[in-house]
Design an enzyme around this catalytic site. Structure first.
Site, short mmCIF file in Angstrom:
data_model
loop_
_atom_site.label_atom_id
_atom_site.label_comp_id
_atom_site.label_asym_id
_atom_site.label_seq_id
_atom_site.Cartn_x
_atom_site.Cartn_y
_atom_site.Cartn_z
N GLY A 10 34.20 15.90 -23.40
CA GLY A 10 34.67 15.74 -22.37
C GLY A 10 35.27 16.80 -22.15
O GLY A 10 35.11 18.03 -23.27
N TYR A 11 36.85 17.58 -21.96
CA TYR A 11 37.11 18.95 -21.75
C TYR A 11 37.12 18.89 -23.09
O TYR A 11 37.01 20.62 -23.25
CB TYR A 11 38.91 18.39 -20.95
N ALA A 12 37.82 18.68 -23.98
CA ALA A 12 37.89 18.77 -25.67
C ALA A 12 36.82 19.77 -26.39
O ALA A 12 36.58 20.94 -26.83
CB ALA A 12 38.84 18.04 -25.97
N LYS A 35 27.76 9.59 -25.13
CA LYS A 35 26.80 8.48 -25.16
C LYS A 35 26.23 8.91 -24.05
O LYS A 35 25.05 8.02 -23.44
CB LYS A 35 27.96 7.25 -24.82
N VAL A 78 29.39 6.91 -30.98
CA VAL A 78 30.08 7.03 -32.57
C VAL A 78 30.28 5.20 -32.77
O VAL A 78 31.89 4.72 -31.82
CB VAL A 78 31.23 7.99 -32.22
N GLU A 166 47.78 9.17 -7.34
CA GLU A 166 46.26 9.91 -6.83
C GLU A 166 45.28 8.95 -6.48
O GLU A 166 44.44 9.20 -5.60
CB GLU A 166 45.71 10.60 -8.26
N GLN A 314 44.21 19.61 -18.92
CA GLN A 314 44.99 21.01 -19.33
C GLN A 314 45.58 21.50 -21.24
O GLN A 314 45.16 22.21 -21.67
CB GLN A 314 46.25 20.99 -19.05
N LYS A 375 46.03 22.75 -6.41
CA LYS A 375 44.65 20.94 -7.71
C LYS A 375 43.49 21.72 -7.81
O LYS A 375 42.76 21.57 -8.77
CB LYS A 375 45.11 19.85 -7.21
P1 NAD Z 1 51.10 6.81 -17.23
O1 NAD Z 1 51.01 5.83 -18.85
O2 NAD Z 1 51.38 8.24 -16.90
O3 NAD Z 1 51.11 6.01 -15.98
C1 NAD Z 1 51.16 4.22 -15.98
C2 NAD Z 1 52.28 3.60 -15.37
O4 NAD Z 1 51.59 1.94 -14.92
C3 NAD Z 1 54.00 3.78 -15.80
O5 NAD Z 1 53.91 4.53 -14.75
C4 NAD Z 1 54.33 2.56 -15.75
O6 NAD Z 1 55.42 2.53 -15.97
C5 NAD Z 1 53.49 1.36 -15.06
N1 NAD Z 1 53.39 0.42 -16.38
C6 NAD Z 1 52.53 -0.20 -17.09
N2 NAD Z 1 52.76 -1.59 -17.55
C7 NAD Z 1 52.78 -2.27 -16.29
C8 NAD Z 1 53.37 -3.23 -16.45
N3 NAD Z 1 52.87 -4.59 -16.97
N4 NAD Z 1 53.32 -3.70 -15.12
C9 NAD Z 1 53.78 -2.74 -13.89
N5 NAD Z 1 53.47 -1.67 -14.55
C10 NAD Z 1 53.09 -1.06 -15.66
O7 NAD Z 1 49.32 6.69 -17.08
P2 NAD Z 1 48.20 6.99 -16.25
O8 NAD Z 1 48.38 7.49 -14.75
O9 NAD Z 1 46.87 6.50 -16.52
O10 NAD Z 1 48.10 8.76 -17.12
C11 NAD Z 1 48.06 8.99 -18.02
C12 NAD Z 1 47.82 10.59 -18.79
O11 NAD Z 1 46.65 11.56 -18.07
C13 NAD Z 1 49.64 10.82 -18.64
O12 NAD Z 1 49.91 12.03 -19.49
C14 NAD Z 1 49.12 11.94 -17.04
O13 NAD Z 1 50.13 13.15 -17.12
C15 NAD Z 1 47.48 12.29 -16.86
N6 NAD Z 1 47.05 12.43 -15.76
C16 NAD Z 1 47.06 13.56 -15.14
C17 NAD Z 1 46.74 13.74 -14.01
C18 NAD Z 1 46.70 15.03 -13.05
O14 NAD Z 1 47.62 16.54 -13.91
N7 NAD Z 1 46.42 14.88 -12.02
C19 NAD Z 1 46.33 12.74 -13.24
C20 NAD Z 1 46.20 11.43 -13.54
C21 NAD Z 1 46.55 11.29 -15.25
#
Ligand code: NAD
Length: 402
Positions: A10-12, A35, A78, A166, A314, A375
């Protein structure tokens, strides 16, 4: 010759190999294990799931990046790592010994033990799963044409974090295509995001988060906030809202409520929580000095907030740049770098469809079209830094002006 085993492309992982192989020719051999034989841009999986971009646009062959004079690629899974014996167990290729190991196996979907979520919702953590979501949507639309059952027109996204937001934007962009397959007007294809929190996008100011919410809603996406999902049954999402149990019937249910680190971390008896290890200042495991832990399996503590930084592409990329330098120093017999890894986020931008978005760059809040352009520029930079000119030209986003 020292042997460096890098787990995950992946990225890392891939950035570590890309940087390190230029520096250690003749002094070390690198073995990269993944994989799949391709790298994919995790940040753009929602585009493949919605069908707004083909998988090829966000993937490229690992073979394009590695220098065979230094690096050997093994395509395998792995199973676990024994950090005491300095050995990695692979599913097909047996044991691998190492002098240094880089554990960068990324994330999996987190269901928090919610009943039926694993069985009845679609995950979106890799290319295969994202393609399966797109196929599922199209199959549901065809099913609607045969049955006229409205459940086939309902798409539900579980969780409105960055991934969910997104994805909702990309699904809204794909809606005319889905409607055509179903033989209905686009407005009949319903997109609903179910989110437990009442204040969305807490990492942003209230004003910017409100803008993001309105932007998504303007695309005819329903945001159900304060709705905590308690169960996913086949074709049904059950949630608690205002002390009442409600349910939403839908054929397409996509799970984006959060992530945890690779289960290999737990299998390897490392000191972890939800698949993440709190790393040292040199990004190594606290108990094993020759084991680097990078990307989504690592927790890097933010000394100001006392909490780990969010896992993003990032930070994963920056960790890899540091780890490659630290490894080079170790291979040259100079020990770890004397300066610790320091992270300063450059900002975060979420895309909402191809032409809109919102986020923060430095201290500046950006919205709408400029955010979407930013973006794309971030994506292009990442492509160029790891994939080089060839991948940048083939896969870059050059539709910056609309
Ligand atoms: P997240 O943990 O940031 O968000 C999950 C969301 O699901 C939260 O708002 C939470 O309240 C909700 N949730 C959790 N349990 C729930 C439930 N039982 N019922 C309803 N809602 C529930 O997860 P993510 O969006 O997958 O992101 C993961 C990581 O990846 C984060 O650090 C994020 O910042 C990063 N990310 C960054 C980008 C970007 O920079 N463009 C894009 C995607 C993800």
């Amino acid at each position: 010759m020292k042997k460096v085993v890098v787990l995950g492309a992946g990225y890392a992982g891939l950035q570590t190999v890309h940087k390190l192989q230029k520096k250690v020719k003749g002094k070390a051999e690198i073995i990269l294990v993944d994989k799949d034989d391709y790298h994919y841009e995790t940040t753009e999986l929602h585009e493949v799931a919605s069908g707004t971009q083909p998988a090829l646009k966000i993937t490229y062959p690992i073979a394009d990046i590695i220098d065979p004079a230094v690096t050997k690629f093994i395509q395998d899974e792995v199973v676990k790592l024994d950090a005491t014996k300095k050995q990695v167990q692979l599913k097909q290729h047996g044991m691998l010994d190492y002098d240094y190991c880089v554990l960068a196996l990324g994330f999996v979907s987190e269901t928090f033990g919610i009943k039926g979520a694993k069985e009845n919702a679609l995950e979106m953590t890799n290319i295969k799963q994202s393609l399966a979501i797109y196929d599922h949507i199209l199959a549901s639309m065809k099913k609607y044409k045969e049955t006229k059952d409205k459940r086939y027109l309902q798409l539900v996204v579980c969780g409105a974090g960055f991934t969910g937001i997104e994805l909702a934007g990309a699904l809204a962009e794909g809606r005319p295509e889905y409607a055509k397959v179903a033989g209905v007007a686009p407005s009949e294809v319903k997109i609903t995001v179910v989110e437990a929190a009442t204040r969305l996008l807490p990492m942003f100011s209230e004003k910017l988060a409100d803008y993001g919410v309105k932007l998504v809603e303007s695309l005819d996406v329903e945001l159900l906030c304060g709705a905590k999902i308690s169960e996913v049954a086949p074709g049904e999402v059950v949630y608690e809202k205002d002390d009442q149990t409600n349910s939403l019937k839908a054929e397409t249910i996509i799970w984006t409520t959060g992530v945890s680190g690779s289960p290999v971390v737990g299998e390897s008896n490392l000191q972890e929580r939800r698949g993440r290890v709190v790393v040292t200042d040199n990004l190594t495991d606290p108990n094993f000095d020759d084991l680097y832990i990078l990307g989504d399996v690592a927790a890097v503590m933010d000394k100001e907030s006392g909490r780990p930084y969010p896992t993003t592409a990032q930070i994963a990329t920056e960790m890899a740049v540091y780890a490659a330098k630290d490894l080079e120093s170790q291979i040259n017999g100079n020990g770890h770098l004397s300066t610790p890894f320091v992270y300063k986020s450059k900002g975060t931008v979420a895309s909402v469809g191809n032409t809109h978005g919102f986020g923060v760059i430095g201290k500046l809040e950006i919205k709408g079209y400029p955010a979407s352009m930013m973006k794309k520029m971030i994506m292009n930079k990442s492509l160029f830094e790891i994939g080089g000119f060839k991948e940048f030209i083939a896969k870059g986003r050059f539709d910056l002006y609309h």
